[in-house]
Design a protein around this motif. Structure first.
Motif, PDB file in Angstrom:
ATOM      1  N   SER A  50       0.823  -1.212   0.000  1.00 19.87           N
ATOM      2  CA  SER A  50       0.000   0.000   0.000  1.00 19.87           C
ATOM      3  C   SER A  50       0.857   1.261   0.000  1.00 19.87           C
ATOM      4  O   SER A  50       0.407   2.322  -0.430  1.00 19.87           O
ATOM      5  CB  SER A  50      -0.912   0.018   1.223  1.00 19.87           C
ATOM      6  OG  SER A  50      -1.725  -1.123   1.230  1.00 19.87           O
ATOM      7  N   TYR A  53       1.454   3.898  -3.075  1.00 22.82           N
ATOM      8  CA  TYR A  53       0.571   5.043  -3.354  1.00 22.82           C
ATOM      9  C   TYR A  53       1.064   6.278  -2.610  1.00 22.82           C
ATOM     10  O   TYR A  53       1.138   7.369  -3.187  1.00 22.82           O
ATOM     11  CB  TYR A  53      -0.870   4.718  -2.952  1.00 22.82           C
ATOM     12  CG  TYR A  53      -1.799   5.897  -3.110  1.00 22.82           C
ATOM     13  CD1 TYR A  53      -2.331   6.218  -4.354  1.00 22.82           C
ATOM     14  CD2 TYR A  53      -2.141   6.694  -2.032  1.00 22.82           C
ATOM     15  CE1 TYR A  53      -3.180   7.305  -4.516  1.00 22.82           C
ATOM     16  CE2 TYR A  53      -2.987   7.780  -2.180  1.00 22.82           C
ATOM     17  CZ  TYR A  53      -3.506   8.079  -3.418  1.00 22.82           C
ATOM     18  OH  TYR A  53      -4.333   9.154  -3.564  1.00 22.82           O
ATOM     19  N   GLU A  57       2.263   9.739  -4.272  1.00 22.53           N
ATOM     20  CA  GLU A  57       1.672  11.026  -3.920  1.00 22.53           C
ATOM     21  C   GLU A  57       2.756  12.029  -3.505  1.00 22.53           C
ATOM     22  O   GLU A  57       2.755  13.179  -3.945  1.00 22.53           O
ATOM     23  CB  GLU A  57       0.650  10.849  -2.797  1.00 22.53           C
ATOM     24  CG  GLU A  57      -0.091  12.112  -2.442  1.00 22.53           C
ATOM     25  CD  GLU A  57      -1.182  11.892  -1.407  1.00 22.53           C
ATOM     26  OE1 GLU A  57      -2.092  12.734  -1.350  1.00 22.53           O
ATOM     27  OE2 GLU A  57      -1.123  10.900  -0.665  1.00 22.53           O
ATOM     28  N   LYS A  82      -6.459   6.314  -6.405  1.00 21.87           N
ATOM     29  CA  LYS A  82      -6.346   5.461  -5.217  1.00 21.87           C
ATOM     30  C   LYS A  82      -7.060   4.120  -5.366  1.00 21.87           C
ATOM     31  O   LYS A  82      -6.477   3.076  -5.049  1.00 21.87           O
ATOM     32  CB  LYS A  82      -6.857   6.210  -3.976  1.00 21.87           C
ATOM     33  CG  LYS A  82      -6.829   5.384  -2.695  1.00 21.87           C
ATOM     34  CD  LYS A  82      -5.600   5.649  -1.903  1.00 21.87           C
ATOM     35  CE  LYS A  82      -5.646   5.057  -0.516  1.00 21.87           C
ATOM     36  NZ  LYS A  82      -5.337   3.640  -0.467  1.00 21.87           N
ATOM     37  N   ASP A  86      -5.309   0.514  -4.969  1.00 22.27           N
ATOM     38  CA  ASP A  86      -5.807  -0.455  -3.987  1.00 22.27           C
ATOM     39  C   ASP A  86      -6.061  -1.801  -4.646  1.00 22.27           C
ATOM     40  O   ASP A  86      -5.743  -2.849  -4.066  1.00 22.27           O
ATOM     41  CB  ASP A  86      -7.086   0.059  -3.312  1.00 22.27           C
ATOM     42  CG  ASP A  86      -6.817   1.233  -2.381  1.00 22.27           C
ATOM     43  OD1 ASP A  86      -5.648   1.480  -2.015  1.00 22.27           O
ATOM     44  OD2 ASP A  86      -7.809   1.921  -2.023  1.00 22.27           O
TER      45      ASP A  86
END
Length: 165
Positions: A50, A53, A57, A82, A86
């Motif tokens: 995870s 991400y 960003e 997102k 995911d």
């Protein structure tokens, strides 16, 4: 651009070569894979999937630090990506769970989840390194592909909003 194409070709070849090894492996019981997934989640391994991400960003925010006029649209595009990330993280979690399930029995995985300090927990620690090596081999190309995908999608969405990167 050529370098990017070569990287994609190398990653594709690596995944193509790895596919027969996974295809020949016997099927695992869903409960066995679920036990492996629980261990991965409890040990924090899946959190790394995870984190891509969050890193993406931060990189985009840093890249656009000198372009404040793009911030609102960039934030919206980042947020819209997102769910896609995911989904990719979930795919990697499933793959990693299968790798771990092939390294330990279902019963052992259940004990590890409940008793990290028990004798079975010590076996888990020993086998974890080997399984993590397999996962890292899968994660490296996945990370490159996902990062490239995110930046490509980000660029497309920003272009639709009238911004050139």
């Amino acid at each position: 651009m050529i370098r990017r194409t070569l990287v994609r070709a190398a990653i594709g070849l690596a995944l193509l070569c790895a596919a027969p090894a996974f295809a020949q492996a016997p099927a695992l019981a869903p409960s066995h894979v679920q036990a492996a997934r629980e261990v991965l989640e409890l040990s924090g391994v899946t959190q790394g999937f995870s984190n891509i991400y969050n890193e993406f960003e931060r990189n985009v925010q840093g890249m656009l630090a000198t372009r404040p006029e793009m911030k609102k649209d960039a934030d919206a595009v980042i947020a819209s990506l997102k769910p896609e990330v995911d989904k990719r993280a979930e795919e990697m979690t499933k793959t990693a769970s299968e790798v771990f399930a092939r390294k330990m029995t279902e019963a052992d995985l259940k004990e590890v989840a409940a008793f990290f300090k028990s004798p079975v927990g010590q076996r888990y620690s020993t086998l974890r390194r080997e399984a993590m090596d397999d996962i890292v081999n899968l994660l490296a190309p996945w990370t490159v592909q996902t990062s490239q995908y995110l930046f490509d999608r980000f660029s497309q969405e920003m272009s639709k909003r009238g911004h050139t990167l």
